[in-house]
Write a protein that holds these residues in place. Structure first.
Motif, PDB file in Angstrom:
ATOM      1  N   GLY A 108      12.084  -3.934  15.068  1.00 20.68           N
ATOM      2  CA  GLY A 108      12.075  -3.591  13.638  1.00 20.68           C
ATOM      3  C   GLY A 108      10.690  -3.615  12.999  1.00 20.68           C
ATOM      4  N   GLU A 109       9.685  -4.128  13.695  1.00 19.79           N
ATOM      5  CA  GLU A 109       8.346  -4.180  13.083  1.00 19.79           C
ATOM      6  C   GLU A 109       7.770  -2.774  12.927  1.00 19.79           C
ATOM      7  N   SER A 110       6.913  -2.625  11.893  1.00 18.40           N
ATOM      8  CA  SER A 110       6.316  -1.316  11.608  1.00 18.40           C
ATOM      9  C   SER A 110       5.009  -1.141  12.365  1.00 18.40           C
ATOM     10  N   TYR A 111       4.732   0.102  12.726  1.00 14.33           N
ATOM     11  CA  TYR A 111       3.462   0.466  13.374  1.00 14.33           C
ATOM     12  C   TYR A 111       2.932   1.687  12.656  1.00 14.33           C
ATOM     13  N   GLN A 114       2.078   6.849  -1.092  1.00 14.75           N
ATOM     14  CA  GLN A 114       3.192   6.154  -0.425  1.00 14.75           C
ATOM     15  C   GLN A 114       4.090   5.535  -1.493  1.00 14.75           C
ATOM     16  N   THR A 115       5.245   6.147  -1.699  1.00 11.65           N
ATOM     17  CA  THR A 115       6.172   5.551  -2.651  1.00 11.65           C
ATOM     18  C   THR A 115       6.871   4.362  -1.997  1.00 11.65           C
ATOM     19  N   THR A 116       7.413   3.458  -2.817  1.00  5.28           N
ATOM     20  CA  THR A 116       8.044   2.270  -2.235  1.00  5.28           C
ATOM     21  C   THR A 116       9.496   2.130  -2.704  1.00  5.28           C
ATOM     22  N   SER A 117      10.165   3.290  -2.735  1.00  2.00           N
ATOM     23  CA  SER A 117      11.609   3.282  -2.978  1.00  2.00           C
ATOM     24  C   SER A 117      12.297   2.773  -1.699  1.00  2.00           C
ATOM     25  N   PRO A 118      13.608   2.484  -1.748  1.00  2.00           N
ATOM     26  CA  PRO A 118      14.292   1.933  -0.566  1.00  2.00           C
ATOM     27  C   PRO A 118      14.109   2.806   0.680  1.00  2.00           C
ATOM     28  N   PRO A 119      13.871   2.214   1.823  1.00  2.00           N
ATOM     29  CA  PRO A 119      13.781   0.775   2.105  1.00  2.00           C
ATOM     30  C   PRO A 119      12.416   0.216   1.664  1.00  2.00           C
ATOM     31  N   GLN A 120      12.401  -0.442   0.514  1.00  2.00           N
ATOM     32  CA  GLN A 120      11.130  -0.805  -0.115  1.00  2.00           C
ATOM     33  C   GLN A 120      10.301  -1.802   0.700  1.00  2.00           C
ATOM     34  N   ILE A 124       5.229  -2.697   3.563  1.00  2.00           N
ATOM     35  CA  ILE A 124       4.472  -3.134   4.745  1.00  2.00           C
ATOM     36  C   ILE A 124       3.668  -1.957   5.303  1.00  2.00           C
ATOM     37  N   GLN A 125       4.295  -0.780   5.366  1.00  2.00           N
ATOM     38  CA  GLN A 125       3.542   0.406   5.839  1.00  2.00           C
ATOM     39  C   GLN A 125       2.306   0.628   4.967  1.00  2.00           C
ATOM     40  N   LEU A 126       2.492   0.529   3.644  1.00  2.00           N
ATOM     41  CA  LEU A 126       1.363   0.744   2.726  1.00  2.00           C
ATOM     42  C   LEU A 126       0.253  -0.272   3.011  1.00  2.00           C
ATOM     43  N   ALA A 127       0.638  -1.519   3.189  1.00  2.00           N
ATOM     44  CA  ALA A 127      -0.356  -2.560   3.462  1.00  2.00           C
ATOM     45  C   ALA A 127      -1.080  -2.275   4.787  1.00  2.00           C
ATOM     46  N   LEU A 128      -0.325  -1.839   5.796  1.00  2.00           N
ATOM     47  CA  LEU A 128      -0.943  -1.561   7.098  1.00  2.00           C
ATOM     48  C   LEU A 128      -1.884  -0.357   7.011  1.00  2.00           C
ATOM     49  N   MET A 175      -0.470  -9.141  -2.322  1.00  2.00           N
ATOM     50  CA  MET A 175      -0.411  -8.805  -0.894  1.00  2.00           C
ATOM     51  C   MET A 175      -1.203  -7.508  -0.630  1.00  2.00           C
ATOM     52  N   LEU A 176      -1.035  -6.526  -1.512  1.00  2.00           N
ATOM     53  CA  LEU A 176      -1.734  -5.248  -1.321  1.00  2.00           C
ATOM     54  C   LEU A 176      -3.246  -5.428  -1.434  1.00  2.00           C
ATOM     55  N   ARG A 177      -3.664  -6.300  -2.345  1.00  2.00           N
ATOM     56  CA  ARG A 177      -5.101  -6.581  -2.513  1.00  2.00           C
ATOM     57  C   ARG A 177      -5.694  -7.127  -1.211  1.00  2.00           C
TER      58      ARG A 177
END
Ligand code: R5P
Length: 290
Positions: free
Chosen positions: A35-38, A54-60, A65-69, A112-114
């Motif tokens: 389930g981890e994102s890559y 990158q919108t963060t609608s569901p699955p938010q 996490i994708q946005l942060a990566l 977290m994003l910062r």
């Protein structure tokens, strides 16, 4: 500037890049079996302003996490700065402590994003603008309401009455009225903090025989729109439409709304779905150019 095509807003990112004639950076992504994102950037961002869409609608949670990566990857690969375009800002409704013991979710997410590498953020019709003051980097919200109102105007609904479901959203109805010119008003909405149940009361305005468009920032379960439509029926509105910037439309929300007598539900590509009839690309592109 390079437009990084986040997996949740690939089409919107492409539209923005096309308006700006900017280079695109595709993003490869997958989920591991656990389930981890890559993610992996498939383009060069060295020395560039990387604009991640990158919108963060569901699955938010996985989209955040994708946005942060992606932000981390952009910085590691030499981006001069990272701007996150997040049309739907997840967790923005938890913008204060409503009940003791809660998290201030939106602030935790922004922090977290910062840490991941985001230097600034642009969103659209965030639930409460003042929450952006809590973000640890410059953050701005735009309004897509004039674009939505323009959609209805083009469909022959100039002169329709613009209605907001509560006083806090009255400014939204007012913005729509500047395009539609049919008057505006708002209802009185209360939500039970424990059950989520919506109750609604009339306010004094006259909609008998009129076309009415309900404008809101978000449609999630549809409960708000269904309750508003019920009142509009009692007030003998002739035609009812529903419009929002972020059509989350969880579960059977759209059919519940249509069953309540609403003729059409219109949203933006903040949340790509069947009712995303209005694109945010012109609005966001203009802001990026200014
Ligand atoms: C809340 O205050 C928002 O502005 C929306 O009215 C709300 O999120 C809509 O949720 P639902 O569709 O579940 O009633």
């Amino acid at each position: 500037m390079k437009i990084v095509l986040g997996p949740s807003s690939r089409q919107l990112g492409e539209r923005i890049a096309s308006v700006l004639k900017a280079e695109k950076v595709p993003v490869a992504f997958k989920n591991f079996p656990d389930g981890e994102s890559y993610i992996r950037l498939e383009g060069d961002v060295q020395g560039e302003e990387a604009v991640i869409v990158q919108t963060t609608s569901p699955p938010q949670d996985s989209r955040l996490i994708q946005l942060a990566l992606i932000a981390d990857a952009a910085k590691r690969n030499g981006a001069r700065s990272v701007k996150a375009i997040v049309p739907y800002m997840a967790y923005a409704r938890q913008d204060k402590i409503f009940l003791s013991g809660e998290a201030l979710s939106v602030e935790a997410i922004a922090n977290m994003l910062r840490v991941a590498g985001v230097d600034s953020l642009l969103t659209v019709n965030v639930h409460q603008e003042k929450v952006l003051d809590r973000f640890p980097f410059p953050a701005k919200t735009l309004s897509a309401i004039p674009l939505l109102a323009e959609y209805f105007k083009q469909r022959g609904l100039e002169g329709a009455f613009a209605l907001a479901p509560d006083e806090g959203a009255a400014h939204i109805a007012e913005q729509a009225d500047q395009v539609l010119r049919g008057g505006y008003g708002f209802l009185e909405k209360k939500r039970d903090r424990y059950t989520g149940q919506v109750s609604m009361e009339k306010r004094s305005f006259e909609v008998r025989g009129k076309a009415v468009i309900i404008f809101d920032d978000i449609i999630s379960t549809g409960g708000t729109i269904v309750a508003a439509a019920k009142i509009l029926k009692e007030l003998k509105a002739e035609r009812i439409y529903a419009s929002c910037v972020h059509p989350l439309l969880v579960s059977d929300a759209e059919s519940r709304i249509l069953d309540a007598g609403v003729e059409e539900v219109v949203g933006t590509d903040s949340v790509p779905c069947l009712v995303s009839k209005v694109s945010l690309a012109p609005l966001i592109s203009k802001e990026l150019l200014d």
